[in-house]
Write a protein that holds these residues in place. Structure first.
Motif, PDB file in Angstrom:
ATOM      1  N   ASP A 479       0.822  -1.205   0.000  1.00  0.00           N
ATOM      2  CA  ASP A 479       0.000   0.000   0.000  1.00  0.00           C
ATOM      3  C   ASP A 479       0.865   1.268   0.000  1.00  0.00           C
ATOM      4  O   ASP A 479       0.596   2.213  -0.740  1.00  0.00           O
ATOM      5  N   GLY A 482       2.142   2.363  -3.345  1.00  0.00           N
ATOM      6  CA  GLY A 482       1.179   2.706  -4.396  1.00  0.00           C
ATOM      7  C   GLY A 482       0.627   1.519  -5.158  1.00  0.00           C
ATOM      8  O   GLY A 482      -0.048   1.699  -6.166  1.00  0.00           O
ATOM      9  N   GLY A 483       0.898   0.308  -4.688  1.00  0.00           N
ATOM     10  CA  GLY A 483       0.311  -0.861  -5.354  1.00  0.00           C
ATOM     11  C   GLY A 483      -1.135  -1.045  -4.946  1.00  0.00           C
ATOM     12  O   GLY A 483      -1.604  -0.480  -3.955  1.00  0.00           O
ATOM     13  N   THR A 484      -1.851  -1.841  -5.728  1.00  0.00           N
ATOM     14  CA  THR A 484      -3.208  -2.210  -5.317  1.00  0.00           C
ATOM     15  C   THR A 484      -3.115  -3.333  -4.285  1.00  0.00           C
ATOM     16  O   THR A 484      -2.185  -4.142  -4.330  1.00  0.00           O
ATOM     17  N   ILE A 485      -4.062  -3.398  -3.385  1.00  0.00           N
ATOM     18  CA  ILE A 485      -4.040  -4.445  -2.357  1.00  0.00           C
ATOM     19  C   ILE A 485      -4.275  -5.821  -2.978  1.00  0.00           C
ATOM     20  O   ILE A 485      -3.892  -6.844  -2.394  1.00  0.00           O
ATOM     21  N   TYR A 499      -8.086  -2.139   1.456  1.00  0.00           N
ATOM     22  CA  TYR A 499      -9.029  -1.779   0.401  1.00  0.00           C
ATOM     23  C   TYR A 499      -9.685  -0.434   0.720  1.00  0.00           C
ATOM     24  O   TYR A 499      -9.809   0.435  -0.138  1.00  0.00           O
ATOM     25  N   ARG A 501      -8.459   1.932   2.432  1.00  0.00           N
ATOM     26  CA  ARG A 501      -7.493   3.017   2.214  1.00  0.00           C
ATOM     27  C   ARG A 501      -7.346   3.341   0.736  1.00  0.00           C
ATOM     28  O   ARG A 501      -7.107   4.470   0.352  1.00  0.00           O
ATOM     29  N   GLN A 502      -7.408   2.294  -0.060  1.00  0.00           N
ATOM     30  CA  GLN A 502      -7.091   2.442  -1.482  1.00  0.00           C
ATOM     31  C   GLN A 502      -8.206   3.109  -2.271  1.00  0.00           C
ATOM     32  O   GLN A 502      -7.963   3.978  -3.103  1.00  0.00           O
ATOM     33  N   PRO A 504     -11.406   5.368  -3.503  1.00  0.00           N
ATOM     34  CA  PRO A 504     -11.823   6.735  -3.181  1.00  0.00           C
ATOM     35  C   PRO A 504     -12.883   6.696  -2.076  1.00  0.00           C
ATOM     36  O   PRO A 504     -13.795   5.863  -2.134  1.00  0.00           O
ATOM     37  N   LEU A 506     -15.345   8.632  -1.425  1.00  0.00           N
ATOM     38  CA  LEU A 506     -16.708   8.854  -1.915  1.00  0.00           C
ATOM     39  C   LEU A 506     -17.235   7.625  -2.652  1.00  0.00           C
ATOM     40  O   LEU A 506     -18.433   7.352  -2.628  1.00  0.00           O
ATOM     41  N   PHE A 507     -16.334   6.893  -3.286  1.00  0.00           N
ATOM     42  CA  PHE A 507     -16.762   5.656  -3.923  1.00  0.00           C
ATOM     43  C   PHE A 507     -17.275   4.664  -2.880  1.00  0.00           C
ATOM     44  O   PHE A 507     -18.277   3.972  -3.096  1.00  0.00           O
TER      45      PHE A 507
ATOM     46  N   TRP B 239     -13.181  12.974  -5.852  1.00  0.00           N
ATOM     47  CA  TRP B 239     -13.237  11.518  -6.005  1.00  0.00           C
ATOM     48  C   TRP B 239     -12.042  11.184  -6.873  1.00  0.00           C
ATOM     49  O   TRP B 239     -12.002  11.575  -8.028  1.00  0.00           O
ATOM     50  N   GLU B 240     -11.056  10.508  -6.314  1.00  0.00           N
ATOM     51  CA  GLU B 240      -9.860  10.216  -7.110  1.00  0.00           C
ATOM     52  C   GLU B 240      -9.428   8.784  -6.894  1.00  0.00           C
ATOM     53  O   GLU B 240      -9.231   8.345  -5.761  1.00  0.00           O
ATOM     54  N   SER B 241      -9.245   8.069  -7.974  1.00  0.00           N
ATOM     55  CA  SER B 241      -8.823   6.677  -7.877  1.00  0.00           C
ATOM     56  C   SER B 241      -7.302   6.586  -7.909  1.00  0.00           C
ATOM     57  O   SER B 241      -6.626   7.483  -8.400  1.00  0.00           O
ATOM     58  N   ARG B 242      -6.795   5.495  -7.366  1.00  0.00           N
ATOM     59  CA  ARG B 242      -5.366   5.251  -7.381  1.00  0.00           C
ATOM     60  C   ARG B 242      -4.945   4.880  -8.804  1.00  0.00           C
ATOM     61  O   ARG B 242      -5.640   4.164  -9.501  1.00  0.00           O
ATOM     62  N   LEU B 244      -3.258   2.813 -11.323  1.00  0.00           N
ATOM     63  CA  LEU B 244      -2.843   1.404 -11.352  1.00  0.00           C
ATOM     64  C   LEU B 244      -2.963   0.841 -12.767  1.00  0.00           C
ATOM     65  O   LEU B 244      -3.888   1.195 -13.495  1.00  0.00           O
ATOM     66  N   SER B 247      -6.377  -3.696 -11.397  1.00  0.00           N
ATOM     67  CA  SER B 247      -6.672  -3.977 -10.002  1.00  0.00           C
ATOM     68  C   SER B 247      -7.913  -4.842  -9.918  1.00  0.00           C
ATOM     69  O   SER B 247      -8.860  -4.652 -10.673  1.00  0.00           O
ATOM     70  N   ALA B 249      -9.364  -5.106  -6.866  1.00  0.00           N
ATOM     71  CA  ALA B 249      -9.842  -4.739  -5.536  1.00  0.00           C
ATOM     72  C   ALA B 249     -11.245  -4.148  -5.629  1.00  0.00           C
ATOM     73  O   ALA B 249     -11.421  -2.941  -5.770  1.00  0.00           O
ATOM     74  N   VAL B 518     -23.128  11.666  -3.629  1.00  0.00           N
ATOM     75  CA  VAL B 518     -22.129  12.679  -4.022  1.00  0.00           C
ATOM     76  C   VAL B 518     -22.776  13.945  -4.554  1.00  0.00           C
ATOM     77  O   VAL B 518     -22.102  14.955  -4.768  1.00  0.00           O
TER      78      VAL B 518
END
Lengths: 534, 534
Positions: A479, A482-485, A499, A501-502, A504, A506-507, B239-242, B244, B247, B249, B518
């Motif tokens: 984590d 910056g990798g995905t879990i 998960y 943490r990773q 968003p 709001l998502f 709303w910001e995704s990692r 990658l 993934s 996850a 949202v």
């Protein structure tokens, strides 16, 4: 209830096992590695050694009783997935979290009735495909205020319902196991060619629910890309998407299902896109002076547009431990296949890229590849691996894995951090060194999916706790880099903190709101994807 | 505010237009087709002929005033997208639904302030990229109880913020137009190679929000596959995704954004996966004895694993009307490209498949293909098409399009039903025959994406109403044959009734619940994807 019985405490069916030769090889490898003479072997658990809590759910409606089992075998079988962590607890005869009921619907009407009943009595529902989860996805460890846990095993929903040869698609029930699916598709000259390591003990519905990644090392790696439509039953009713080759009509409804891991409903069937059986296959093994030369070669291949079927870079230690290659150098298992045209030129182009990065070709093969090639040896170890697990647990050897994906630019740091962190965690936790190895399972033009395996010798009495502590250190390291879990092991209960943490924030809220519309009482696989209420 | 001004009533910038030769060609083609001598030409609207309602929003906060415009040009420019239906109303000088405010944020802080303000006063927000929507996606036709409409034009958020050469990715602001993006990527030797027909007048953010489909006829056709992560601003925050490469996850957070068409927030930036510029390119044109032989060939190609870059089957009438080929037979525009290796053998394999289905090769070319090949002529007509629209509207010619995707097994029936239904609707509605033609824009192993174009001569005063009636008949036909209401034109306001029929009902409820988390006050592009409250 199931004719061929699954082992309740380990991988596979009761009629399957590692061979004595395989077990001797495992013993000698790890005795040498850990510098010990011999292992104390604990017997696998027997049903009469196990004590289960009496089921909390007693009054099963008469109409549903024929579908429901509460005997010890069924409850024990459905207590865990198939990770080392699960096995360690099973060998400790710890089945404290057995489900209260195991239900086997025979058709969709059964399933509707079961969901209605669970919703009414507020029982938690755990959807169960092949039960091969390594992340606690099917473990009935639920904290919330439920009257009990009903595990719904999709075993009997295993038919191919329709084949559309012209569109090369089929409508298939979700409970079908990998080998059964391929056998039935073969009658039509078709294949899904979706071979995760869990292939033998996992189902189509499980693959879709967990976004499994399969056979192809590049290109369309995930089951996601083979799904044409999904039918799911939720407590609020059926959810079925239109069968389409592609659509730009709003956000994809199927993508709202894939990866939900049973937290919104149970997938009952899916139209899937199929392939023709490959006619041309070539393979090769390449070795590199060092791991990062191999990484550079694989990166170049990933960005070449060649799309190899196999492109699995295995580090030197993992090649040695799997008895694939003892040259002290990493290997690349490379392969191309096609149903229609020869793929030799693709292979030669990829091998050229390897040579540009110092690669040396160890062997090349046509067809499926002989077992005596390095790649063949590696593949065999890969397929047989799950069968070894119980024998390693019996010998007190911890073998766990975790996997991720990260942009190429972040890989070197992630690799160093993970190897270093986990190596040190092993020493700290167990008091002696272990091994940490890495391979690539899948590659993308913008980054690899590295897969890590660690072995160590924990305290015999604290195998679960010590292994878990090391896993947590690994997850933190992944984590922080910056990798995905998870690239394809899914979230389950094990990965939930990372998960959360990773994704968003709001998502997380938006998905929880979605879930509430189809699962008002929150009965579906509580604690997975959407956290249980505090 | 914008240095180079966009035409407020038609496609393109004010300094761009169809040439007199192009206009003459359009005139002669359609005069002949409709059997008339000449067209009465209506002048395009001028600003001083247009009357707008006074803006309902008056008290713009001082801090936001510099970002906001309420002049006639800006309000007129943002009144419509760029469909024929839009143009017909603009040529009627109907700008009844102009937005009350047009805002141009310069950065994300501006955008946050604008959204906060709109949320506070309960103004509807319409996100505006290139404004090329052909489905009413940016039209401020909102029925609900809002204090007014604020259109937010992302024009100034057009920078490449970061390039990761190693991972072949870049972080790009969402308001960048296609040509600007490619020009800036070229400096790094990279390309997105995403060329929808709207390329010149559409933005990265618009492509992502609408799930646009681009250059590649097969394989990774949608922008979806080039998105590494998304940053979106919603009324509830960012709303910001990692970032990658892949993934597993949980359900993909990016897939919860792609296709939402501004109904949950405004995309501000995205990490995108890039390609190398193609070094090898080959093209060919093939003709077939009849349309369905061509269909059979294309189906075989789609299932061959060859993945052509171009594979656009154009029916005989469309080939003739676009002045590409006058042989009374369908053509297939075929092409392969690669940055790394020659693609001649792929091309030859595809041509073999064509010959197996009665195909006859008309021409072959290397590189980008000369303009004098049939494929070159077709491509030119494709790129220039949007510039002709205003001249056709001025002449009272209705030219509308719609597109879908359907399994191969359902194509023949869909094709027959659609051609028949729309042909008859044209006669019924306009009193005289028109044309209905079909081509494939994209192909998948399990089905094609057919694209239909119809031309007719409606009543001059009722162009909008008559065209809309025909469009509705077309949408009903597509829907009744199991096609998607849109493969890549998006849903907008136009397709909502059919979209609601197509999507799973529970998905509609689940997505609406997501939106509320949202966008509590429902200000984001009301009526698109989520219906306005009745």
């Amino acid at each position: 209830m199931t004719e061929r019985r699954r082992k309740f405490y380990a991988w596979g069916f009761e009629d399957q096992s590692a061979t004595p030769e395989e077990i001797r090889l495992v013993e000698s490898t790890w005795a040498e590695q850990f510098g010990i003479d011999r292992f104390d072997v604990i017997d696998p658990p027997k049903l009469d050694e196990i004590e289960l809590q009496p089921p909390r759910i007693r009054n099963i409606p008469t109409s549903l009783a024929p579908l429901c089992r509460q005997d010890k075998y069924e409850r024990a079988l459905h207590s865990y997935g198939r990770s080392f962590l699960d096995g360690a607890r099973m060998f400790k005869r710890d089945f404290a979290h057995a489900p209260d009921v195991v239900a086997y619907p025979r058709n969709e009407a059964d399933l509707v009735a079961l969901l209605d009943w669970c919703d009414e009595i507020r029982a938690a529902v755990i959807p169960f495909g092949g039960g091969s989860s390594v992340v606690g996805g099917v473990n009935p460890e639920i904290k919330g205020d439920y009257t009990g846990v009903v595990t719904i095993d999709m075993w009997y929903l295993n038919e191919i319902l329709e084949v559309d040869r012209e569109s090369r698609s089929a409508r298939v029930q979700a409970g079908i196991y990998g080998p059964d699916l391929e056998r039935k598709l073969k009658e039509h000259g078709l294949t899904l060619r979706f071979f995760p390591q869990s292939f033998e003990m996992s189902t189509l519905g499980g693959w879709i629910a967990t976004r499994a990644a399969g056979h192809f090392a590049s290109g369309a790696t995930y089951i996601d890309d083979y799904v044409e439509s999904i039918r799911m039953l939720t407590p609020a009713g059926p959810w079925e998407s239109r069968r389409l080759p592609a659509s730009g009509a709003g956000p994809s409804p199927d993508r709202f299902v894939m990866g939900t891991e049973g937290s919104t409903g149970i997938i009952t069937e899916s139209w899937i896109r199929l392939l023709e059986r490959p006619r041309y296959k070539v393979g090769a093994t390449v070795t590199f002076p060092d791991f990062h030369s191999g990484v550079a070669a694989v990166r170049a291949i990933s960005q070449s547009g060649l799309d190899p079927t196999n492109c699995r870079l295995v580090d030197a230690l993992e090649a040695q431990l799997t008895k694939s290659y003892d040259g002290g150098k990493p290997i690349l298992v490379l392969g191309f296949e096609s149903p229609r045209y020869p793929v030799d030129s693709e292979q030669q182009l990829a091998l050229e890229i390897c040579r540009d990065h110092g690669g040396e070709v160890l062997d090349q093969s046509e067809g499926s590849g002989a077992n005596n090639t390095v790649s063949g040896l590696w593949r065999n170890a890969f397929i047989r691996g799950p069968y070894y697990r119980e024998h390693m647990i019996a010998r007190g050897i911890c073998r766990e894995t975790f996997e991720t994906a990260v942009p190429w630019s972040g890989f070197r740091q992630l690799h160093e951090t993970v190897i270093d962190t986990v190596s040190r965690a092993i020493v700290r936790v167990t008091g002696r060194p272990g091994t940490v190895t890495c391979r690539f399972t899948h590659i993308y033009p913008n980054g690899p999916a590295p897969y890590f395996t660690f072995h160590c010798l924990p305290d015999r009495d604290r195998m679960y706790e010590q292994c878990l502590e090391i896993k947590h250190a690994a997850a933190d390291a992944v984590d922080s880099c910056g990798g995905t879990i998870t690239h394809h092991h899914a979230v389950g209960r094990l990965h939930m903190p990372w998960y959360q943490r990773q994704r968003p924030d709001l998502f997380g809220l938006a998905f929880a709101a979605s879930k509430r519309t189809v699962d008002t009482n929150g009965i579906m696989n509580p604690g997975v994807i959407v956290p249980e209420k505090p």
